[in-house]
Design a protein around this motif. Structure first.
Motif, PDB file in Angstrom:
ATOM      1  N   ILE A 254      58.474  24.312 -47.270  1.00 44.07           N
ATOM      2  CA  ILE A 254      58.450  22.784 -45.952  1.00 44.07           C
ATOM      3  C   ILE A 254      59.543  23.187 -45.037  1.00 44.07           C
ATOM      4  CG2 ILE A 254      57.763  21.051 -45.405  1.00 44.07           C
ATOM      5  CD1 ILE A 254      56.431  20.638 -48.690  1.00 44.07           C
ATOM      6  N   HIS A 255      59.510  22.189 -44.225  1.00 41.90           N
ATOM      7  CA  HIS A 255      60.617  21.860 -43.170  1.00 41.90           C
ATOM      8  C   HIS A 255      60.757  20.953 -42.783  1.00 41.90           C
ATOM      9  CE1 HIS A 255      61.813  26.670 -43.301  1.00 41.90           C
ATOM     10  NE2 HIS A 255      60.652  26.493 -43.419  1.00 41.90           N
ATOM     11  N   SER A 256      61.266  20.214 -42.021  1.00 41.53           N
ATOM     12  CA  SER A 256      61.028  19.248 -41.284  1.00 41.53           C
ATOM     13  C   SER A 256      62.759  18.889 -39.813  1.00 41.53           C
ATOM     14  CB  SER A 256      61.804  17.833 -42.400  1.00 41.53           C
ATOM     15  OG  SER A 256      61.219  16.274 -41.894  1.00 41.53           O
TER      16      SER A 256
ATOM     17  N   VAL B 128      67.463  18.725 -36.495  1.00 43.55           N
ATOM     18  CA  VAL B 128      68.531  19.526 -37.688  1.00 43.55           C
ATOM     19  C   VAL B 128      67.167  19.561 -38.700  1.00 43.55           C
ATOM     20  CG1 VAL B 128      69.589  18.357 -39.676  1.00 43.55           C
ATOM     21  CG2 VAL B 128      69.596  17.877 -37.139  1.00 43.55           C
ATOM     22  N   CYS B 129      67.250  20.443 -39.609  1.00 47.32           N
ATOM     23  CA  CYS B 129      66.145  20.938 -40.358  1.00 47.32           C
ATOM     24  C   CYS B 129      66.393  19.699 -41.851  1.00 47.32           C
ATOM     25  CB  CYS B 129      65.639  21.666 -41.402  1.00 47.32           C
ATOM     26  SG  CYS B 129      64.438  21.713 -42.477  1.00 47.32           S
ATOM     27  N   THR B 130      65.483  18.711 -42.073  1.00 51.55           N
ATOM     28  CA  THR B 130      66.164  18.132 -43.189  1.00 51.55           C
ATOM     29  C   THR B 130      65.125  18.178 -44.948  1.00 51.55           C
ATOM     30  OG1 THR B 130      64.861  16.257 -42.257  1.00 51.55           O
ATOM     31  CG2 THR B 130      66.773  16.038 -41.554  1.00 51.55           C
ATOM     32  N   GLU B 131      64.163  19.256 -45.018  1.00 52.92           N
ATOM     33  CA  GLU B 131      63.546  19.564 -46.036  1.00 52.92           C
ATOM     34  C   GLU B 131      64.509  20.774 -46.393  1.00 52.92           C
ATOM     35  OE1 GLU B 131      61.139  17.015 -47.675  1.00 52.92           O
ATOM     36  OE2 GLU B 131      61.719  18.731 -49.109  1.00 52.92           O
ATOM     37  N   LEU B 132      64.660  20.719 -47.767  1.00 52.41           N
ATOM     38  CA  LEU B 132      65.649  21.358 -48.296  1.00 52.41           C
ATOM     39  C   LEU B 132      64.617  22.790 -48.056  1.00 52.41           C
ATOM     40  CD1 LEU B 132      67.328  23.284 -50.090  1.00 52.41           C
ATOM     41  CD2 LEU B 132      65.835  22.516 -52.325  1.00 52.41           C
ATOM     42  N   CYS B 133      64.955  24.297 -47.364  1.00 49.94           N
ATOM     43  CA  CYS B 133      64.084  25.245 -47.376  1.00 49.94           C
ATOM     44  C   CYS B 133      64.607  26.756 -47.965  1.00 49.94           C
ATOM     45  CB  CYS B 133      63.781  25.893 -45.867  1.00 49.94           C
ATOM     46  SG  CYS B 133      64.799  25.598 -44.603  1.00 49.94           S
ATOM     47  N   GLY B 134      65.985  26.063 -48.794  1.00 49.04           N
ATOM     48  CA  GLY B 134      66.108  27.418 -49.305  1.00 49.04           C
ATOM     49  C   GLY B 134      67.500  27.306 -49.082  1.00 49.04           C
TER      50      GLY B 134
ATOM     51  N   TYR C  75      69.743  28.768 -46.715  1.00 49.22           N
ATOM     52  CA  TYR C  75      70.393  28.418 -45.574  1.00 49.22           C
ATOM     53  C   TYR C  75      69.991  27.220 -45.033  1.00 49.22           C
ATOM     54  CZ  TYR C  75      73.728  32.621 -46.646  1.00 49.22           C
ATOM     55  OH  TYR C  75      74.101  33.340 -47.563  1.00 49.22           O
ATOM     56  N   HIS C  76      69.536  26.398 -45.615  1.00 47.75           N
ATOM     57  CA  HIS C  76      68.460  24.874 -45.397  1.00 47.75           C
ATOM     58  C   HIS C  76      69.225  24.855 -44.084  1.00 47.75           C
ATOM     59  CE1 HIS C  76      67.148  21.029 -44.688  1.00 47.75           C
ATOM     60  NE2 HIS C  76      68.282  20.807 -45.903  1.00 47.75           N
ATOM     61  N   GLY C  77      71.113  24.695 -44.684  1.00 48.73           N
ATOM     62  CA  GLY C  77      71.820  23.539 -43.464  1.00 48.73           C
ATOM     63  C   GLY C  77      72.444  24.420 -42.842  1.00 48.73           C
ATOM     64  N   SER C  78      71.797  25.392 -42.392  1.00 48.20           N
ATOM     65  CA  SER C  78      72.357  26.250 -41.034  1.00 48.20           C
ATOM     66  C   SER C  78      71.038  26.154 -40.453  1.00 48.20           C
ATOM     67  CB  SER C  78      73.095  27.710 -41.381  1.00 48.20           C
ATOM     68  OG  SER C  78      71.734  28.200 -42.161  1.00 48.20           O
ATOM     69  N   MET C  79      69.865  25.799 -40.481  1.00 50.35           N
ATOM     70  CA  MET C  79      68.913  26.199 -39.236  1.00 50.35           C
ATOM     71  C   MET C  79      68.857  25.160 -38.662  1.00 50.35           C
ATOM     72  SD  MET C  79      64.590  25.728 -41.205  1.00 50.35           S
ATOM     73  CE  MET C  79      63.606  25.894 -40.016  1.00 50.35           C
ATOM     74  N   ARG C  80      69.450  25.455 -37.904  1.00 51.73           N
ATOM     75  CA  ARG C  80      69.887  24.251 -36.276  1.00 51.73           C
ATOM     76  C   ARG C  80      69.308  24.440 -34.500  1.00 51.73           C
ATOM     77  NH1 ARG C  80      74.980  22.901 -39.374  1.00 51.73           N
ATOM     78  NH2 ARG C  80      75.770  24.298 -38.865  1.00 51.73           N
TER      79      ARG C  80
HETATM   80 CU    CU Z   1      65.270  23.431 -44.178  1.00 49.92          CU
END
Ligand code: CU
Ligand code: HEM
Ligand code: CU
Lengths: 322, 562
Positions: free
Chosen positions: A216-218, A251-257, A259-264
Motif C-alpha cells: 500500500i502507498h498513499s 509525498v507517500c504517506t503509507e509506510l511502504c518499506g 525507503y518510504h521516506g524517499s518516495m517523493r
Molecule cells: Cu510509502
C-alpha cells in the motif's frame, strides 16, 4: 483597589477570549499554501476548528491554572476542602455544550466533505476505452460532452470523486497512477505518456486512478489538502482541480518499506498551453524511445504497438476511435 | 521486608470482627526472590507487571531517542532506514503492549483492585500468575526478532502486504508476541470482571466502589470484546505468512483492507484500554491531594462505560484515506466526535474537583495536573482528526504523531507516574523523594511539550510519519523535537534514582501517608500477605473528604517532605 464585580470580569474575559479565538482562527498560518479547489474548503473548516479549539483551550487551561493558584494548600491548614460532590445543572451544561459543538462540527464536516467530492460514488470519469487520445486536451476539458461514450470498465468507486459543483460530469483529464516501492508512475492513457512526475493543467478537473503493484502507498499533496491510498487489488481515485500554477511535493504517506521516506515526487501545475506542449514533447520523445528500445510486441496492446506507426502516418485518430 | 501489623487504624475505619483464617501455608512476608517466581499473590503480580513494564519502557524509550537522533538531520545518516523502521515498529509495539497496558491494567489493576474492594486476592490467583508470566516470553520473542532479518519493520499496525513481504521471520515472532500478550490481557480482564463484580466486601455499596475499579471494569469488558478480533486478524496474517493462505494477499484474491478493519476494531478500543485505567488513577489521585470529594462520581463512572461502548464503533476513523466508501467515512466521523463528550465530562469533573480544594502539590498531584493540561490539547487534536475532511490532509503525518503522543505520553504515561508517586508508599512502605519527583516532573513536562507540540506543525506543513529521511525544509522544527526527546531521555534518570533509592532508604511511610479514604490505605504499608488481618468495614464513601472534617483534623497529617 476598587472591587470589580465577578460577572463583569467574566463578561469581559468572555468577549476577549472570543475575539482572540476568532483572530487566531484566521491568522494562525499553520497550513501551507492552497493550490486546489478543495484546499479552501478544508482550510475554512480547519479555521473554524482552530477558533473553537483556541477558545476551549484558553478557557479550560485558564480555569485549571486559576484553580491551582487559588485553591493551593496553605501552610498549617490541615482541614479538607468543602465537600461538594456534584452539581446537576453544571454537569448538564458541560455535557450539553460539547454535545452541541460536536454535532454541529459533524454536520458541517459532512457538508464540507460532500463539497470536496468525498461522497461521490458515481462512475463517470473517462477511462481508457472511452478516451480520445492526446488530441487537443485543452478543448477536451472545456467540452466534455463527447466523452460519455462507452461505459467505463473497472472504475474506482473509493476515494475523492467529483466535487459537488460537477455532479455527473466526467473529469477533464484522467491519469493512471501506480505506486511501487519506492516511486510513483504517472501514465496518461490518452496520450501514452509516462512520467515520474505528475503534470496537470491549472483549472482542469483531473482524476487520478490509483493502483499499487506491491504494497500500500498513499498519495498526498499537502498544498492540495488531499490524500488517497493506492491499494493493491482495490482501485481508488482522487479527483481535484489545481488552482495555482507551480510545483508542489507529492509525498507517500503509507509506510511502504525502508525507503518510504524517499518516495517523493512532485506535481507540476502548468498553464493549459504549457501542459499541451509538455504532453506533446513527451509523447514524441517517448515514442522515439519505444522505437529505439526493442520492445516485445506481445507485451503491448494493439494500439500501444501501433501508436508510433499510426502517428507517423497521421492516422492516429482512426486507430483510436475504432 | 517484615510483616507490620497496623496499630492505629486511620480515622473513620472502625475495625470489624471478620477474622482471617490461619495463614500458615504462607511465609510471613515475601522475600526478594519470591518476586522472581510463579507467585499467586496479586500484590506480587502487580509489582512484577510494573517492574517488567518499566524495563520495557526504558528499551522502547532508547529506541525513540535513537529515532529522534536520526531525525535531527534530513538524511538517513545515523540509522540505516530498515533499522529505523524496526525501531519505529518495536518502539510503538513495546510502548503499547509492553509498557502502558501491562503497567496500567496489569500493574496497578492487580495491586489495587483487591485492596480497594476489600478482597484478599483476585478471583483466580493462578490464572492471574499465568497471565503475567505470558509477558516475559512475549518480550523475549520481540527482542529476538531483531536477529532475524533486522526485526519487524511494518509498524505496530503491521498492514499487509508490507508485513507479508518484509522480514517474514521477524514478523512471525512479532505476531506470536502480540498474541501472547493479547492472551494475557484476556485472562487478566476475566479476572478483573469477576473480582470486581463478586468479591467486594459486603459492606461496600455499589456507589462506594472506587472509580479506579469502575475504570478497570470498563477496560476489562472492552478488552474481552476487542482482543479476540485482533488475535483473529493476526492469526490470519500468520497463516498467510506460513501456510499458503491468501486472506490478505491481493494477487491471490485476498483483501488488504479487511485486515485494517480487523486490526482497528481492536486497536481503536486499545487506545481506551490505555487511557481508561489512567482516568481511574486520576479519579483517585486528584481527590486525595486536593482534599475534596470527586466531583460527579456517577458521571465519571458512567462516562467510562459510555466511552467503552461508543469506542467500539469508531475504528474506521483510522481508515479515512484507505479503501472505505464515503458513507462509512461520514458515519465514523460522527461516532468519533461523540466520544469526545464522555471524555470531556471526565475532564470537567476533575477540574471541578480542584475547585474549593486545598491542593497539595505533591509529585503525584503535579503529574495528575500535568496530565489534565496535556490531555486537553491531545483531546482537541483528536476531535480535529476525527473529522474526515481534515483527516484526509493530516492522516499518517506528524500531526498524528504529535496528537497520539499527547494522549499517550501526556495522558497515559503522566498518569502512570502520578500513580507510582501516589501508591509507592503503599507498595513499598517508604516515601519517595519529593525534590527528585519535582525535578522529574519539570523535565518531563517541558520535554513532552518540546518534543510533541512542534510535530503538529510538521504534519500540517507536509511531513509524513514513519520516515527516516525527510524534506530539508523541515529541519529546524525537527531539531526542536529532537532536543525535547533528549530532555525526556534525561528525565528518566532522576525518576529511576528516586525509585531505587527510596525503595531501600526512603522515609518510612506508615499506613496512610496521604490521609486517603479508600480501603487500600487501611492496611499496613506494604500490605500483609492476606491484605488485612481483619477485613475492613466500609463506613464512608471513598472520597468523603471534608464530610467528616472534625475527625480528619484529629489525625496527624503525615505529609511528604518537600
Ligand atoms: Cu510509502
Ligand atoms: C521519549 C519519549 C518518546 C519519543 C521521543 C517518541 C518518539 C517517537 C517517534 C520519533 C516515533 C516515530 C513516529 C513515526 O515515524 O511515525 C514514535 C512512534 C510511536 N510512539 Fe513514540 N515516542 C516517545 C514515547 C512514546 C510513548 C510513551 C508512547 C506510549 C504509548 C509512544 C507510542 C508510540 C507509538 C504507538 C508510535 C507509532 C509507531 C508506529 O508508527 O508503528 N511513544 N515515537
Ligand atoms: Cu482510533
Amino acid at each position: 483597589m476598587q472591587q470589580i464585580p465577578v460577572s463583569l470580569l467574566t463578561l469581559v474575559a468572555g468577549v476577549v477570549i472570543t475575539l482572540f479565538s476568532l483572530w487566531v482562527g484566521q491568522h494562525h498560518s499553520l497550513l501551507p499554501e492552497q493550490a486546489s479547489q478543495q484546499a479552501p474548503l478544508v482550510d475554512g473548516f480547519f479555521n473554524i476548528m482552530v477558533t473553537i479549539a483556541t477558545a476551549l483551550f484558553v478557557v479550560v487551561e485558564g480555569t485549571i491554572l486559576i484553580f491551582l493558584w487559588k485553591f493551593r494548600h496553605r501552610q498549617g491548614d490541615d482541614t479538607d476542602g468543602a465537600p461538594v460532590e456534584g452539581n446537576l445543572p453544571l454537569e448538564v451544561f458541560w455535557t450539553a455544550i460539547p454535545t452541541i459543538i460536536v454535532i454541529v462540527l459533524g454536520i458541517y464536516s459532512v457538508d464540507v466533505y460532500g463539497r470536496m467530492g468525498g461522497l461521490d460514488t458515481h462512475n463517470h470519469a473517462p477511462s481508457h476505452v472511452a478516451q480520445m487520445p492526446g488530441t487537443a486536451l485543452a478543448a477536451t476539458w472545456n467540452d466534455a460532452s463527447g466523452m460519455e461514450m462507452a461505459a467505463p470498465v473497472n472504475e474506482p468507486e473509493i476515494g475523492i470523486g467529483a466535487a459537488s459543483d460537477r455532479p455527473q460530469k466526467p473529469a477533464d483529464l484522467a491519469v493512471d497512477v501506480t505506486g511501487m516501492q519506492f516511486a510513483w508512475i504517472f501514465n496518461y492513457p490518452d496520450s501514452g505518456v509516462m512520467s515520474s512526475e505528475l503534470h496537470v493543467p491549472v483549472g482542469a478537473d483531473v482524476q487520478l486512478n490509483l493502483a499499487a503493484t506491491d504494497v500500500i502507498h498513499s498519495l498526498w499533496v499537502p498544498q492540495f489538502r488531499l490524500k488517497q491510498d493506492a491499494i493493491p487489488g482495490i482501485p481508488t481515485k482522487l479527483r481535484f482541480v489545481a488552482t495555482k500554477v507551480g510545483n508542489y511535493p507529492i509525498v507517500c504517506t503509507e509506510l511502504c518499506g525502508g525507503y518510504h521516506g524517499s518516495m517523493r515526487s512532485q506535481v507540476v501545475v502548468h498553464t493549459p498551453a504549457e501542459f499541451e506542449s509538455w504532453l506533446a514533447e513527451n509523447r514524441i520523445a517517448q515514442q522515439e524511445l519505444k522505437q529505439a528500445v526493442a520492445v516485445n510486441p506481445a507485451e503491448l496492446s494493439t494500439s500501444d504497438f501501433l501508436a508510433p506507426y499510426t502517428q507517423k502516418m497521421g492516422i492516429e485518430s482512426i486507430v483510436h476511435s475504432h | 521486608m517484615t510483616l507490620e501489623i497496623p496499630r492505629n487504624h486511620p480515622p473513620g475505619n472502625e475495625a470489624s470482627t471478620v477474622v482471617v483464617a490461619g495463614t500458615t501455608h504462607h511465609p510471613q512476608a515475601w522475600k526478594w526472590y519470591h518476586y522472581f517466581t510463579f507467585n499467586v499473590d496479586h500484590k506480587v503480580i502487580g509489582i512484577q507487571y510494573l517492574v517488567t513494564a518499566f524495563l520495557f519502557y526504558l528499551i522502547g524509550g532508547l529506541m525513540a531517542v535513537a529515532m529522534r537522533a536520526e531525525l535531527a538531520t534530513p538524511d538517513a545518516d545515523l540509522l540505516e532506514p530498515n533499522l529505523y523502521n524496526a525501531f519505529m515498529t518495536n518502539h510503538g509495539t513495546i510502548m503499547i503492549f509492553f509498557w502502558i497496558v501491562p503497567s496500567a491494567i496489569g500493574g496497578f489493576g492487580n495491586f489495587l483492585v483487591p485492596l480497594m474492594v476489600g478482597a484478599r486476592d483476585m478471583a483466580f490467583p493462578k490464572l492471574n500468575a499465568i497471565a503475567f508470566w505470558l509477558n516475559p516470553p512475549a518480550g523475549l520473542l520481540l527482542l529476538a526478532s531483531f536477529f532475524f532479518g533486522g526485526g519487524s519493520q511494518s509498524g505496530w499496525t503491521a498492514y499487509p502486504p508490507l508485513s507479508l513481504v518484509t522480514a517474514p521471520t521477524a514478523q512471525t515472532l512479532w505476531v506470536l508476541a502480540i498474541v501472547l500478550v493479547g492472551t494475557s490481557s484476556i485472562l487478566g480482564s476475566l479476572n478483573f470482571v469477576i473480582t470486581i463484580l463478586f468479591m467486594k466486601v459486603p459492606s461496600m455499596k455499589w456507589d462506594q466502589v472506587p472509580l479506579f475499579c469502575w475504570a478497570i471494569l470498563a477496560t476489562s469488558v472492552l478488552a474481552l470484546v476487542s482482543t479476540p478480533v485482533l488475535a483473529a486478524g493476526l492469526i490470519l496474517l500468520l497463516f498467510d505468512l506460513h501456510f499458503g493462505t491468501s486472506f490478505f494477499k491481493p494477487d491471490a484474491g485476498g483483501n488488504v483492507v479487511l485486515y485494517q478493519h480487523l486490526f482497528w476494531f481492536y486497536s481503536h478500543p486499545a487506545v481506551y484500554l490505555m487511557i481508561l485505567p489512567i482516568f481511574g488513577i486520576m479519579s483517585e489521585v486528584i481527590p486525595v491531594h486536593a482534599r475534596k470529594p470527586i466531583f460527579g462520581y456517577k458521571a465519571i463512572a458512567y462516562s467510562s462505560l459510555a466511552i467503552c461502548l461508543v469506542g467500539l464503533f469508531v475504528w474506521v476513523h483510522h481508515m479515512f484515506t484507505s479503501g472505505t466508501p464515503g458513507w462509512m467515512r461520514m458515519f465514523f466521523t460522527i461516532s468519533t466526535l461523540i466520544v469526545a463528550v464522555p471524555t470531556g465530562v471526565k475532564i470537567f469533573g476533575w477540574v471541578a474537583t480542584l475547585w474549593g480544594g486545598k491542593i497539595r502539590f505533591t509529585s503525584a498531584m503535579l503529574f495528575a495536573v500535568g496530565l489534565l493540561m496535556m490531555f486537553v490539547l491531545g483531546g482537541i487534536g483528536g476531535v480535529t482528526l476525527g473529522t474526515a475532511p481534515f483527516d484526509v490532509h493530516v492522516h499518517d503525518t506528524y500531526y498524528v504523531v504529535g496528537h497520539f503522543h499527547y494522549v499517550l505520553f501526556g495522558g497515559s504515561v503522566f498518569g502512570i507516574y502520578a500513580g507510582i508517586y501516589h501508591w509507592f508508599p503503599k507498595i513499598t512502605g517508604r516515601m519517595m523523594n519529593e525534590t527528585l519527583g519535582r525535578i522529574h516532573f519539570i523535565l518531563t513536562f517541558i520535554g513532552t511539550n518540546l518534543t510533541f507540540l512542534p510535530m503538529h506543525e510538521l504534519g500540517l506543513q507536509g511531513m509524513p510519519r514513519r520516515v527516516a529521511m525527510y524534506d530539508p525544509q523541515f529541519t529546524s522544527i525537527n531539531e526542536i523535537c529532537t532536543i525535547g526527546a533528549y530532555v525526556l531521555g534525561i528525565s528518566v534518570i532522576p525518576f529511576t534514582i528516586n525509585i531505587l533509592w527510596s525503595w531501600v532508604a526512603g522515609k518510612k511511610a506508615g499506613d496512610n501517608p496521604w490521609n486517603a479514604m479508600t480501603l487500600e490505605w487501611t492496611t499496613s504499608s506494604p500490605p500483609l500477605i492476606e491484605n488485612w488481618e481483619v477485613l475492613p468495614v466500609v463506613t464512608h464513601g471513598p472520597y468523603d473528604y471534608g464530610v467528616h472534617n472534625a475527625e480528619v483534623q484529629t489525625a496527624t497529617v503525615t505529609e511528604a517532605s518537600a
